[in-house]
Structure formats: C-alpha cells, structure tokens
Design an enzyme around this catalytic site. Structure first.
Site, PDB file in Angstrom:
ATOM      1  N   ARG A   1      -9.114   9.551  -8.620  1.00  0.00           N
ATOM      2  CA  ARG A   1      -7.438   8.270  -8.744  1.00  0.00           C
ATOM      3  C   ARG A   1      -7.426   8.130  -9.978  1.00  0.00           C
ATOM      4  O   ARG A   1      -6.680   7.696 -10.955  1.00  0.00           O
ATOM      5  CB  ARG A   1      -8.486   7.064  -8.769  1.00  0.00           C
ATOM      6  CG  ARG A   1      -9.503   6.066  -7.723  1.00  0.00           C
ATOM      7  CD  ARG A   1      -8.063   6.025  -6.290  1.00  0.00           C
ATOM      8  NE  ARG A   1      -9.066   5.565  -5.388  1.00  0.00           N
ATOM      9  CZ  ARG A   1      -9.962   6.268  -4.715  1.00  0.00           C
ATOM     10  NH1 ARG A   1      -9.327   7.763  -4.315  1.00  0.00           N
ATOM     11  NH2 ARG A   1     -10.083   5.955  -3.579  1.00  0.00           N
TER      12      ARG A   1
ATOM     13  N   SER B   1      -7.656  -2.175  -4.878  1.00  0.00           N
ATOM     14  CA  SER B   1      -8.462  -2.194  -4.943  1.00  0.00           C
ATOM     15  C   SER B   1      -7.630  -2.016  -6.480  1.00  0.00           C
ATOM     16  O   SER B   1      -7.455  -1.366  -6.991  1.00  0.00           O
ATOM     17  CB  SER B   1      -9.402  -1.191  -5.292  1.00  0.00           C
ATOM     18  OG  SER B   1      -9.836  -0.652  -3.835  1.00  0.00           O
TER      19      SER B   1
ATOM     20  N   GLU C   1      -6.926  -0.115 -12.042  1.00  0.00           N
ATOM     21  CA  GLU C   1      -7.079   1.019 -11.206  1.00  0.00           C
ATOM     22  C   GLU C   1      -4.912   1.347 -11.336  1.00  0.00           C
ATOM     23  O   GLU C   1      -4.435   2.053 -11.502  1.00  0.00           O
ATOM     24  CB  GLU C   1      -7.021   0.980  -9.621  1.00  0.00           C
ATOM     25  CG  GLU C   1      -6.421   2.105  -9.637  1.00  0.00           C
ATOM     26  CD  GLU C   1      -6.723   2.435  -7.840  1.00  0.00           C
ATOM     27  OE1 GLU C   1      -8.348   2.777  -7.165  1.00  0.00           O
ATOM     28  OE2 GLU C   1      -5.839   2.447  -6.898  1.00  0.00           O
TER      29      GLU C   1
HETATM   30  P1  FAD Z   1       3.448   1.746  -6.758  1.00  0.00           P
HETATM   31  O1  FAD Z   1       2.819   1.249  -7.474  1.00  0.00           O
HETATM   32  O2  FAD Z   1       5.635   2.330  -7.055  1.00  0.00           O
HETATM   33  O3  FAD Z   1       4.124   3.364  -8.537  1.00  0.00           O
HETATM   34  C1  FAD Z   1       2.447   3.839  -9.058  1.00  0.00           C
HETATM   35  C2  FAD Z   1       2.406   4.352  -9.827  1.00  0.00           C
HETATM   36  O4  FAD Z   1       3.471   5.497  -9.357  1.00  0.00           O
HETATM   37  C3  FAD Z   1       3.367   4.172 -11.269  1.00  0.00           C
HETATM   38  O5  FAD Z   1       3.094   4.000 -12.399  1.00  0.00           O
HETATM   39  C4  FAD Z   1       4.536   4.729 -10.737  1.00  0.00           C
HETATM   40  O6  FAD Z   1       5.629   5.129 -11.980  1.00  0.00           O
HETATM   41  C5  FAD Z   1       4.407   5.784 -10.054  1.00  0.00           C
HETATM   42  N1  FAD Z   1       5.258   6.872  -9.241  1.00  0.00           N
HETATM   43  C6  FAD Z   1       5.138   5.950  -7.968  1.00  0.00           C
HETATM   44  N2  FAD Z   1       6.701   6.944  -7.988  1.00  0.00           N
HETATM   45  C7  FAD Z   1       6.775   7.834  -8.465  1.00  0.00           C
HETATM   46  C8  FAD Z   1       7.643   9.190  -8.639  1.00  0.00           C
HETATM   47  N3  FAD Z   1       8.282   9.158  -6.977  1.00  0.00           N
HETATM   48  N4  FAD Z   1       7.502   9.646  -9.574  1.00  0.00           N
HETATM   49  C9  FAD Z   1       6.876   9.547 -10.630  1.00  0.00           C
HETATM   50  N5  FAD Z   1       5.879   8.282 -10.393  1.00  0.00           N
HETATM   51  C10 FAD Z   1       5.933   7.665  -9.400  1.00  0.00           C
HETATM   52  N6  FAD Z   1      -5.069   3.941  -3.278  1.00  0.00           N
HETATM   53  C11 FAD Z   1      -5.646   4.581  -3.032  1.00  0.00           C
HETATM   54  O7  FAD Z   1      -5.694   5.800  -3.153  1.00  0.00           O
HETATM   55  N7  FAD Z   1      -6.646   4.878  -1.725  1.00  0.00           N
HETATM   56  C12 FAD Z   1      -6.459   4.131  -0.661  1.00  0.00           C
HETATM   57  O8  FAD Z   1      -6.913   3.892  -0.160  1.00  0.00           O
HETATM   58  C13 FAD Z   1      -5.671   2.924  -1.169  1.00  0.00           C
HETATM   59  N8  FAD Z   1      -5.868   1.590  -0.450  1.00  0.00           N
HETATM   60  C14 FAD Z   1      -4.915   1.044  -0.778  1.00  0.00           C
HETATM   61  C15 FAD Z   1      -4.881  -0.961  -0.408  1.00  0.00           C
HETATM   62  C16 FAD Z   1      -4.088  -1.448  -0.128  1.00  0.00           C
HETATM   63  C17 FAD Z   1      -3.703  -2.613   0.879  1.00  0.00           C
HETATM   64  C18 FAD Z   1      -3.031  -1.845  -1.639  1.00  0.00           C
HETATM   65  C19 FAD Z   1      -2.255  -2.577  -1.733  1.00  0.00           C
HETATM   66  C20 FAD Z   1      -3.203  -0.189  -2.510  1.00  0.00           C
HETATM   67  C21 FAD Z   1      -3.709   0.693  -1.615  1.00  0.00           C
HETATM   68  N9  FAD Z   1      -3.839   1.889  -2.330  1.00  0.00           N
HETATM   69  C22 FAD Z   1      -5.066   2.997  -2.437  1.00  0.00           C
HETATM   70  C23 FAD Z   1      -3.115   1.967  -4.028  1.00  0.00           C
HETATM   71  C24 FAD Z   1      -1.205   2.400  -3.848  1.00  0.00           C
HETATM   72  O9  FAD Z   1      -1.173   2.487  -2.458  1.00  0.00           O
HETATM   73  C25 FAD Z   1      -1.848   3.840  -4.106  1.00  0.00           C
HETATM   74  O10 FAD Z   1      -1.982   3.659  -5.217  1.00  0.00           O
HETATM   75  C26 FAD Z   1       0.022   4.051  -3.503  1.00  0.00           C
HETATM   76  O11 FAD Z   1      -0.218   5.825  -4.197  1.00  0.00           O
HETATM   77  C27 FAD Z   1       0.641   3.486  -4.280  1.00  0.00           C
HETATM   78  O12 FAD Z   1       2.288   4.174  -3.658  1.00  0.00           O
HETATM   79  P2  FAD Z   1       3.804   3.460  -4.400  1.00  0.00           P
HETATM   80  O13 FAD Z   1       5.030   4.008  -3.306  1.00  0.00           O
HETATM   81  O14 FAD Z   1       3.484   1.767  -4.031  1.00  0.00           O
HETATM   82  O15 FAD Z   1       3.228   3.477  -6.214  1.00  0.00           O
HETATM   83  P1  NAP Z   2     -16.588   1.111   1.440  1.00  0.00           P
HETATM   84  O1  NAP Z   2     -16.370   2.063   2.613  1.00  0.00           O
HETATM   85  O2  NAP Z   2     -17.383   0.287   2.017  1.00  0.00           O
HETATM   86  O3  NAP Z   2     -17.398   1.767  -0.087  1.00  0.00           O
HETATM   87  C1  NAP Z   2     -17.143   0.708  -1.234  1.00  0.00           C
HETATM   88  C2  NAP Z   2     -17.109   1.484  -2.521  1.00  0.00           C
HETATM   89  O4  NAP Z   2     -18.314   2.421  -2.164  1.00  0.00           O
HETATM   90  C3  NAP Z   2     -16.041   2.901  -1.933  1.00  0.00           C
HETATM   91  O5  NAP Z   2     -14.779   2.102  -3.299  1.00  0.00           O
HETATM   92  C4  NAP Z   2     -16.159   4.018  -1.903  1.00  0.00           C
HETATM   93  O6  NAP Z   2     -15.729   4.583  -3.128  1.00  0.00           O
HETATM   94  C5  NAP Z   2     -17.278   3.947  -2.619  1.00  0.00           C
HETATM   95  N1  NAP Z   2     -18.916   4.984  -1.487  1.00  0.00           N
HETATM   96  C6  NAP Z   2     -18.748   4.260  -0.384  1.00  0.00           C
HETATM   97  N2  NAP Z   2     -19.644   5.350   0.619  1.00  0.00           N
HETATM   98  C7  NAP Z   2     -19.071   6.639  -1.023  1.00  0.00           C
HETATM   99  C8  NAP Z   2     -19.916   8.172  -1.072  1.00  0.00           C
HETATM  100  N3  NAP Z   2     -20.402   8.617   0.302  1.00  0.00           N
HETATM  101  N4  NAP Z   2     -19.142   8.666  -2.136  1.00  0.00           N
HETATM  102  C9  NAP Z   2     -19.048   8.015  -3.146  1.00  0.00           C
HETATM  103  N5  NAP Z   2     -18.339   6.621  -2.915  1.00  0.00           N
HETATM  104  C10 NAP Z   2     -18.639   5.977  -1.627  1.00  0.00           C
HETATM  105  O7  NAP Z   2     -14.809   0.838   0.668  1.00  0.00           O
HETATM  106  P2  NAP Z   2     -13.607   0.184   1.053  1.00  0.00           P
HETATM  107  O8  NAP Z   2     -13.152  -0.259  -0.432  1.00  0.00           O
HETATM  108  O9  NAP Z   2     -13.898  -0.226   1.911  1.00  0.00           O
HETATM  109  O10 NAP Z   2     -12.578   1.484   1.445  1.00  0.00           O
HETATM  110  C11 NAP Z   2     -12.512   2.561   1.924  1.00  0.00           C
HETATM  111  C12 NAP Z   2     -12.228   4.008   1.689  1.00  0.00           C
HETATM  112  O11 NAP Z   2     -10.905   3.583   1.214  1.00  0.00           O
HETATM  113  C13 NAP Z   2     -12.735   3.816   0.297  1.00  0.00           C
HETATM  114  O12 NAP Z   2     -12.832   5.226   0.427  1.00  0.00           O
HETATM  115  C14 NAP Z   2     -11.443   4.007  -0.975  1.00  0.00           C
HETATM  116  O13 NAP Z   2     -11.443   3.954  -1.900  1.00  0.00           O
HETATM  117  C15 NAP Z   2      -9.638   3.882   0.192  1.00  0.00           C
HETATM  118  N6  NAP Z   2      -9.729   2.251  -0.719  1.00  0.00           N
HETATM  119  C16 NAP Z   2      -8.944   2.702  -1.907  1.00  0.00           C
HETATM  120  C17 NAP Z   2      -8.208   1.597  -2.262  1.00  0.00           C
HETATM  121  C18 NAP Z   2      -7.297   1.389  -3.978  1.00  0.00           C
HETATM  122  O14 NAP Z   2      -6.652   0.599  -4.029  1.00  0.00           O
HETATM  123  N7  NAP Z   2      -7.251   2.452  -4.220  1.00  0.00           N
HETATM  124  C19 NAP Z   2      -8.339  -0.189  -1.352  1.00  0.00           C
HETATM  125  C20 NAP Z   2      -8.515  -0.228  -0.422  1.00  0.00           C
HETATM  126  C21 NAP Z   2      -9.627   0.878   0.040  1.00  0.00           C
HETATM  127  P3  NAP Z   2     -14.795   5.501  -3.089  1.00  0.00           P
HETATM  128  O15 NAP Z   2     -13.500   4.903  -3.423  1.00  0.00           O
HETATM  129  O16 NAP Z   2     -14.546   5.960  -4.353  1.00  0.00           O
HETATM  130  O17 NAP Z   2     -14.677   5.946  -1.458  1.00  0.00           O
END
Ligand code: FAD
Ligand code: NAP
Length: 343
Positions: free
Chosen positions: A166, A240, A336
């Site tokens: 991340r 998250s 995050e």
């Molecule tokens: P924004 O929220 O608009 O911006 C995020 C950051 O990126 C800001 O700092 C912004 O300045 C920068 N940015 C955006 N666009 C640009 C650009 N073109 N150039 C330079 N900087 C830029 N993330 C995960 O990694 N894994 C997941 O599974 C995941 N699940 C999610 C589930 C939900 C329900 C939600 C709400 C979010 C989740 N996220 C997840 C977080 C998010 O979706 C990601 O980080 C996504 O990439 C953000 O995209 P955005 O366009 O909305 O960015």
């Molecule tokens: P999950 O499968 O219930 O697992 C809970 C947490 O444990 C997650 O955060 C995951 O880390 C960690 N985990 C589980 N198994 C793992 C492994 N084998 N090695 C390392 N870490 C492990 O997770 P969940 O929250 O439902 O999400 C599922 C996936 O979607 C995850 O990969 C999660 O990162 C992603 N997600 C991200 C966001 C976001 O906003 N960033 C939101 C929703 C879901 P990791 O997060 O590193 O996988």
C-alpha cells in the site's frame, strides 16, 4: 480564468466518505491540453494543487485552499502484443473496475483479483492497490506523469515507483508533486490464476470450484467483496482506514505471546503483518454503533460516515482508534487514506 474552472466547488459528492468539503478552485480535466492553463492559474493565484481521482481514498477537511484537479481523461490503448503478453496504456480517468471488466472480456488476464476496487486507474499506482494476494506492481510497467511545478512530462519505470505494501513514491517523496496521466500495464493472454489467498481459496472450494479460471476468480472476488464491504453509495466509507502493521518477527512473537489469538501473516522478507482489524475489534469499537462515525459492523478496518459528518469528526474518531489501539497493544496504526486541508 478558463471558463471550465470552477470556484468554491462542493466536493461532497466527489469523495466516498461523503464529507462536506469545498475547494477554492476546481477543474475536471477532460483533456491533457487543459492542464497547462490550470497549472498557470494555480501558480498565478498561489494555490497548491490537489489531484483527485474518484475520491475513494481521501479524507477531506471542510475547506481546501487549493486548486483541485480531478483527472477524468479517458482511453485504453493496445500498445503491443507479443507471444502471450499484451501491453495496454490506460488513461488515468478510466474507472478501475471498468478496466478490469473490459480486460476480462478481451481475455487479458492478471487483474481479476483486483476486481471491484473503487477509484480511477490513475490512482492505482499511488498506493499500489492490492487485494486477495495480488498487487498492481505485478503488472505495472510504466507511469506517465506531469510535474505539477514545471508542467514537464515525467516517465517512471515500475522500479522507480518503489512499490511496497500500500505504498509508493507517490505517497512519499513525490506526494502531491506529480499528476499521473496514464499507466502502462503488461497482462497475460494465458489463463493463469492466483488463488492462494485464504478467503478466496475457501470461497472457491465452498462453491465447488476446484480448478478455477480467471472469470471464476473475478466472479468470486466480486461476490466476496459484495458480501463483506459496505457500498460507499449506501454507507459512505473509504475502504480500509488503516494499514495492517508490519512488524519484525521478534516484535510479532512478543505480541503473540501475550495475545495468543492475534492473526499474524509472515511475509517472504521475514517481516510479519498483523491484522489491524483484530486490534480494533479487541478495543470494542465494533460494539459502538450508536456513534455518528463508526467502524463497520462486518469489518472493523472500515470507518463509516452514515450521517455524512465533516472530515474533522472522522479524523477525531480515527485518532481515538489509534490512541486506544496504542494504549492497549503499543502499536501505532497508520492511516491509509490521504488527508487534505489540515496543516
Ligand atoms: P482518490 O481517493 O481520489 O485519491 C487517492 C490518492 O491518490 C490521493 O492522494 C490523490 O491525490 C492521488 N491521486 C489520485 N489520482 C491521481 C492522479 N491521476 N495522479 C496523481 N495522484 C493521484 N484499495 C486497495 O488497495 N485495495 C482494496 O481492496 C480497496 N478496497 C476498497 C474498498 C472500498 C469500499 C473503498 C471505498 C476503497 C477501497 N480501496 C482499496 C481504496 C481505494 O479504492 C484505492 O486506493 C483507489 O486506488 C483510490 O482511487 P481514487 O481514484 O478514488 O483515488
Ligand atoms: P480478509 O481476507 O478478511 O483478511 C483480513 C486481513 O488479514 C486483511 O487485511 C489481509 O491483509 C490480512 N491477511 C489475510 N490473509 C493474509 C495472508 N495470507 N497474508 C497476508 N495478509 C493476510 O481481508 P478483507 O478485509 O476482507 O479484504 C480482502 C482483500 O481486499 C485484502 O487483500 C484487503 O487488503 C483488500 N481490501 C482492501 C481495502 C482497502 O481499502 N485497502 C478494503 C477492502 C479490502 P491484506 O490487506 O494485506 O490482504
């Protein structure tokens, strides 16, 4: 001032936490040629630039004294095809899940575990989006950017982006310095899948799928996510809110000797990831559902804002979570989503 530039723009519908927020100036970038005039305006007015994608990973203050540039440029280009690989250039404004869906239909594989992640393709490198055992870094080749100060193009190869869990230089040394215009991805035409992530593996097995193809993995990821994560259109959230802490093996085993049920995930580099959601649950935040800002009942890592309260209230609740987790476990959670508008 270009006619497409708006003053005092309401951003509440442009961030998935739905916090009320207004920007001094705003432009929805439809074409790269608009950018020089927008940057001239910001420099002339002495306004910093904030780049916004689809607002799913930001926490906004009530007021942003900035020019907000929403990157909405579209386009997917096939760059080349060689053996079993295909190279794509994806404009920053393309919706990420739309891209994954399109790739599935074309038979271009590698993104299926990243289905249904909200946001734009241009934001994907910022935190090296990841889910279900796959990160963007596994298929990203280059990022095409514009330097927000000079207006000059900057081309970054994947190794220059310092991708980590991340994390990337777009969140660190280059934070708010670059606007991402497009990303180059290398995908496969071979139907290889990655299904080691426990939740994905269990779901596939429980639905009787023993040798899944990419389409089945895609559908499984969509189903798991829909069953677990709140839809921001219904319950405002930014996914998250905290990263999973990464500890040394020694730190993790000390913690585990005190908290035997703590979920730990050893990583290939010897570090150990621990589940932030578990730490938050142990502090009892899931039970506090009467608060205006809450953690989600099915997912303690997700802060929800059902009453669409201000960013300061969300921030205060996040700080309370950080303080209580630190008080109990001695671990400092890292937020995050990026915060904007506070000094
Ligand atoms: P924004 O929220 O608009 O911006 C995020 C950051 O990126 C800001 O700092 C912004 O300045 C920068 N940015 C955006 N666009 C640009 C650009 N073109 N150039 C330079 N900087 C830029 N993330 C995960 O990694 N894994 C997941 O599974 C995941 N699940 C999610 C589930 C939900 C329900 C939600 C709400 C979010 C989740 N996220 C997840 C977080 C998010 O979706 C990601 O980080 C996504 O990439 C953000 O995209 P955005 O366009 O909305 O960015
Ligand atoms: P999950 O499968 O219930 O697992 C809970 C947490 O444990 C997650 O955060 C995951 O880390 C960690 N985990 C589980 N198994 C793992 C492994 N084998 N090695 C390392 N870490 C492990 O997770 P969940 O929250 O439902 O999400 C599922 C996936 O979607 C995850 O990969 C999660 O990162 C992603 N997600 C991200 C966001 C976001 O906003 N960033 C939101 C929703 C879901 P990791 O997060 O590193 O996988």
């Amino acid at each position: 001032m270009p006619e497409w530039l708006q003053r005092d723009k309401n951003l509440q519908l442009l961030n998935t936490l739905a916090v009320p927020s207004r920007a001094e100036a705003f432009v929805s970038l439809q074409h790269p040629l608009q950018l020089p005039a927008a940057l001239d305006y910001a420099h002339g007015e002495g306004l910093p630039v904030v780049v916004l994608g689809q607002g799913s990973n930001v926490l906004l203050a009530e007021r942003l004294e900035a020019l907000v540039i929403m990157q909405n440029c579209l386009g997917i280009e096939r760059l080349k095809q060689q053996d079993d690989s295909i190279w794509l250039r994806v404009a920053a404004g393309e919706n990420w899940h739309g891209l994954v869906n399109w790739c599935m239909r074309q038979g271009y594989y590698g993104l299926e575990n990243l289905a249904l992640i909200p946001g734009a393709a241009g934001a994907a490198p910022v935190q090296n989006i990841g889910a279900y055992g796959v990160e963007l870094a596994s298929c990203l080749e280059q990022v095409h950017c514009i330097d927000l100060h000079t207006g000059e193009p900057v081309l970054l190869a994947a190794q220059d982006c310092r991708f980590a869990y991340r994390d990337s230089i777009f969140k660190r040394s280059q934070a708010d310095q670059l606007l991402i215009q497009s990303v180059d991805l290398k995908l496969s035409r071979l139907a290889r899948v990655q299904v080691d992530y426990p939740a994905l593996k269990n779901y596939l097995e429980s639905t009787g799928v023993h040798e899944p193809g990419p389409q089945q993995v895609f559908e499984a990821v969509v189903q798991i996510r829909r069953s677990k994560l709140p839809d921001p259109a219904e319950i405002p959230n930014a996914g998250s809110f905290f990263k999973n802490p990464v500890l040394s093996a020694v730190q993790a085993s000390k913690l585990q000797s005190r908290w035997r049920l703590l979920p730990v995930y050893p990583q290939p580099d010897g570090s150990v990831r621990i589940a932030a959601a578990w730490l938050i649950e142990q502090c009892g935040f899931k039970q506090r559902q009467a608060q205006p800002v809450q953690v989600h009942a099915r997912h303690a890592l997700v802060i929800t804002n059902p009453l669409r309260r201000g960013g300061s209230e969300v921030r205060a609740y996040a700080e309370q979570i950080i303080a209580e987790v630190h008080g109990r476990f001695g671990i400092t959670l890292e937020q995050e989503p990026r915060s904007y508008g506070w000094v």
